[in-house]
Scaffold this active site. Structure first.
Site, PDB file in Angstrom:
ATOM      1  N   ASN A   9       4.811  -8.191  12.907  1.00  0.00           N
ATOM      2  CA  ASN A   9       4.352  -9.457  13.083  1.00  0.00           C
ATOM      3  C   ASN A   9       5.563 -10.527  12.814  1.00  0.00           C
ATOM      4  O   ASN A   9       5.679 -10.786  11.776  1.00  0.00           O
ATOM      5  CB  ASN A   9       3.095  -9.840  12.435  1.00  0.00           C
ATOM      6  CG  ASN A   9       2.446 -11.422  12.614  1.00  0.00           C
ATOM      7  OD1 ASN A   9       3.120 -11.847  13.678  1.00  0.00           O
ATOM      8  ND2 ASN A   9       1.818 -11.648  11.856  1.00  0.00           N
ATOM      9  N   TRP A  10       6.439 -10.938  13.819  1.00  0.00           N
ATOM     10  CA  TRP A  10       7.342 -11.697  13.757  1.00  0.00           C
ATOM     11  C   TRP A  10       7.120 -13.329  13.226  1.00  0.00           C
ATOM     12  O   TRP A  10       7.932 -13.774  12.905  1.00  0.00           O
ATOM     13  CB  TRP A  10       8.330 -11.869  14.810  1.00  0.00           C
ATOM     14  CG  TRP A  10       9.181 -10.289  15.083  1.00  0.00           C
ATOM     15  CD1 TRP A  10       8.788  -9.251  14.630  1.00  0.00           C
ATOM     16  CD2 TRP A  10       9.988 -10.027  16.076  1.00  0.00           C
ATOM     17  NE1 TRP A  10       9.563  -8.294  15.056  1.00  0.00           N
ATOM     18  CE2 TRP A  10      10.345  -8.545  16.127  1.00  0.00           C
ATOM     19  CE3 TRP A  10      10.538 -10.703  17.081  1.00  0.00           C
ATOM     20  CZ2 TRP A  10      11.353  -7.996  16.926  1.00  0.00           C
ATOM     21  CZ3 TRP A  10      11.571 -10.312  17.948  1.00  0.00           C
ATOM     22  CH2 TRP A  10      11.825  -8.775  18.051  1.00  0.00           C
ATOM     23  N   LYS A  11       5.998 -13.700  13.639  1.00  0.00           N
ATOM     24  CA  LYS A  11       5.620 -15.047  13.522  1.00  0.00           C
ATOM     25  C   LYS A  11       6.400 -15.918  14.263  1.00  0.00           C
ATOM     26  O   LYS A  11       7.025 -15.697  15.226  1.00  0.00           O
ATOM     27  CB  LYS A  11       5.328 -15.346  11.911  1.00  0.00           C
ATOM     28  CG  LYS A  11       4.548 -14.085  11.198  1.00  0.00           C
ATOM     29  CD  LYS A  11       4.060 -14.648   9.719  1.00  0.00           C
ATOM     30  CE  LYS A  11       3.322 -13.526   9.196  1.00  0.00           C
ATOM     31  NZ  LYS A  11       3.045 -13.886   7.959  1.00  0.00           N
ATOM     32  N   HIS A  95      -5.170 -14.104  13.088  1.00  0.00           N
ATOM     33  CA  HIS A  95      -4.393 -13.952  11.610  1.00  0.00           C
ATOM     34  C   HIS A  95      -4.996 -14.951  10.914  1.00  0.00           C
ATOM     35  O   HIS A  95      -5.018 -16.239  11.192  1.00  0.00           O
ATOM     36  CB  HIS A  95      -2.787 -13.975  12.166  1.00  0.00           C
ATOM     37  CG  HIS A  95      -2.104 -13.686  11.078  1.00  0.00           C
ATOM     38  ND1 HIS A  95      -1.855 -14.792  10.194  1.00  0.00           N
ATOM     39  CD2 HIS A  95      -1.196 -12.657  10.763  1.00  0.00           C
ATOM     40  CE1 HIS A  95      -0.874 -14.256   9.060  1.00  0.00           C
ATOM     41  NE2 HIS A  95      -0.529 -12.953   9.647  1.00  0.00           N
ATOM     42  N   GLU A  97      -3.093 -17.045   9.341  1.00  0.00           N
ATOM     43  CA  GLU A  97      -2.417 -18.462   9.728  1.00  0.00           C
ATOM     44  C   GLU A  97      -3.206 -19.141  10.943  1.00  0.00           C
ATOM     45  O   GLU A  97      -3.030 -20.239  10.959  1.00  0.00           O
ATOM     46  CB  GLU A  97      -0.766 -18.244   9.651  1.00  0.00           C
ATOM     47  CG  GLU A  97      -0.288 -17.612   8.483  1.00  0.00           C
ATOM     48  CD  GLU A  97       0.858 -16.547   8.676  1.00  0.00           C
ATOM     49  OE1 GLU A  97       1.370 -16.577   9.783  1.00  0.00           O
ATOM     50  OE2 GLU A  97       1.233 -16.015   7.639  1.00  0.00           O
ATOM     51  N   GLU A 167      -5.759  -7.916   5.825  1.00  0.00           N
ATOM     52  CA  GLU A 167      -4.780  -8.781   5.117  1.00  0.00           C
ATOM     53  C   GLU A 167      -5.171  -9.734   4.208  1.00  0.00           C
ATOM     54  O   GLU A 167      -5.428 -10.787   4.585  1.00  0.00           O
ATOM     55  CB  GLU A 167      -3.836  -9.548   6.403  1.00  0.00           C
ATOM     56  CG  GLU A 167      -3.139  -8.558   7.208  1.00  0.00           C
ATOM     57  CD  GLU A 167      -2.077  -9.344   8.050  1.00  0.00           C
ATOM     58  OE1 GLU A 167      -1.066  -8.462   8.001  1.00  0.00           O
ATOM     59  OE2 GLU A 167      -2.239 -10.420   8.583  1.00  0.00           O
ATOM     60  N   GLY A 173       3.088 -12.881   2.850  1.00  0.00           N
ATOM     61  CA  GLY A 173       4.306 -13.634   2.354  1.00  0.00           C
ATOM     62  C   GLY A 173       4.908 -14.146   0.856  1.00  0.00           C
ATOM     63  O   GLY A 173       5.400 -14.763   0.619  1.00  0.00           O
ATOM     64  N   SER A 213       2.829  -8.311   2.198  1.00  0.00           N
ATOM     65  CA  SER A 213       4.112  -7.837   1.585  1.00  0.00           C
ATOM     66  C   SER A 213       4.376  -6.530   1.553  1.00  0.00           C
ATOM     67  O   SER A 213       4.667  -6.073   0.385  1.00  0.00           O
ATOM     68  CB  SER A 213       3.961  -8.639   0.101  1.00  0.00           C
ATOM     69  OG  SER A 213       4.061 -10.173   0.116  1.00  0.00           O
ATOM     70  N   GLY A 234       5.068  -8.606   8.229  1.00  0.00           N
ATOM     71  CA  GLY A 234       5.373  -9.622   8.503  1.00  0.00           C
ATOM     72  C   GLY A 234       7.163  -9.597   8.222  1.00  0.00           C
ATOM     73  O   GLY A 234       7.872  -9.528   8.918  1.00  0.00           O
ATOM     74  N   GLY A 235       7.178 -10.344   6.884  1.00  0.00           N
ATOM     75  CA  GLY A 235       8.958 -10.339   6.535  1.00  0.00           C
ATOM     76  C   GLY A 235       9.415  -9.258   6.906  1.00  0.00           C
ATOM     77  O   GLY A 235      11.045  -9.377   7.429  1.00  0.00           O
TER      78      GLY A 235
HETATM   79  P1  PGA Z   1       4.373 -10.289   5.216  1.00  0.00           P
HETATM   80  O1  PGA Z   1       2.985 -10.888   6.222  1.00  0.00           O
HETATM   81  O2  PGA Z   1       4.375  -8.938   5.349  1.00  0.00           O
HETATM   82  O3  PGA Z   1       5.161 -11.362   5.339  1.00  0.00           O
HETATM   83  O4  PGA Z   1       3.511 -10.666   3.806  1.00  0.00           O
HETATM   84  C1  PGA Z   1       2.173  -9.955   7.097  1.00  0.00           C
HETATM   85  C2  PGA Z   1       1.342 -10.761   7.864  1.00  0.00           C
HETATM   86  O5  PGA Z   1       1.129 -11.955   7.738  1.00  0.00           O
HETATM   87  O6  PGA Z   1       1.105  -9.916   9.021  1.00  0.00           O
END
Ligand code: PGA
Length: 250
Positions: A9-11, A95, A97, A167, A173, A213, A234-235
């Site tokens: 998930n590149w966001k 998600h 966010e 999640e 993050g 994470s 994500g990251g």
């Molecule tokens: P993260 O994000 O791996 O950077 O914690 C995961 C996500 O929000 O899908």
């Protein structure tokens, strides 16, 4: 049986050029492997068509959202039909966010899932509690309601098409990963919740990913748990080598 899946998930990261480069690197790295999981990258809308042009069929493509309307006067929105027309097969929905910053409720998400289905997209549907709910022990109820309110109106057949991603918001993050035991506890609970509604077979066939994470150093332990069927990353998905390190954890 359910699939193991590692999805990036590149966001809101990478320009188009950077994104195409990253997708090319992931695609190249996949060519030299036979992964024990499906591999997907979730990229910004602007990147979908260009990324699709540089990846092979063994790398799945996902959007990170879609509109809750079919088409029409919704300036700035991107429909599920538009996403599907790029060759993407998945869409990340719900998600935290999106829920937190864009006010996405279960009612809205239910419609987005309908839009995804109507356009042949597989929803990667995110659920998860915030820190306070983890600490006061209400996280089981929170996660159960998120699933019930948005998804339990669907038929067993449709529900069976959904990929779930648990999640915990406190782990996204932050560098704070849920322990493998914490993940297993709630994943088993989620599977049980599905079994109560749709029966054991549907529950056993549902892929439940962990996100928050997740990185090469902890993926193996998480994925070793019987109810953890992969990760939403994500990251660590923003670097081809670390993303592949997670793929290799299977
Ligand atoms: P993260 O994000 O791996 O950077 O914690 C995961 C996500 O929000 O899908």
């Amino acid at each position: 049986m359910r699939k193991n899946i590692v999805a990036g998930n590149w966001k809101m990261n990478t320009t188009l050029q950077e994104g195409v480069k990253l997708a090319t690197e992931v695609n190249e790295a996949l060519k030299s492997r036979t992964p024990n999981c499906d591999v997907i990258i979730g990229v910004p809308f602007t990147h979908l068509a260009s990324v699709k042009a540089v990846i092979g069929d063994n790398l799945g493509l996902s959007a990170e959202n879609c509109a809750d309307h079919e088409k029409g006067a919704y300036t700035g929105e991107v429909s599920a039909a538009m996403v599907a027309s790029t060759g993407a097969k998945y869409v990340i929905l719900g998600h935290s966010e999106r829920r937190q910053y864009y006010g996405e409720t279960s009612e809205i998400l239910k419609v987005k899932v309908e839009m995804a289905f109507a356009n042949g997209l597989t929803p990667i549907f995110c659920i998860g509690e915030v820190l306070e709910e983890r600490e006061n022990g209400t996280y089981f109820d929170v996660v159960k309601s998120q699933i019930e309110d948005a998804l339990f109106g669907f038929s067993a057949e449709d529900f069976g098409k959904i990929v779930l991603a648990y999640e915990p918001v406190w782990a996204i993050g932050t560098g704070k990963t849920a322990t493998a035991d914490q993940a297993e506890e709630i994943h088993a609970f989620i599977r049980n919740t599905i079994a109560e509604k749709y029966g054991k077979e549907v529950a056993e066939n549902t892929s439940i990913l962990y996100g928050g994470s997740c990185k090469p150093s902890n993926a193996k332990e998480l994925f070793a748990k019987p109810n953890v069927d992969g990760g939403l990353i994500g990251g660590a998905a923003l670097d081809a080598e670390s993303f592949m390190g997670i793929v290799d954890a299977f």
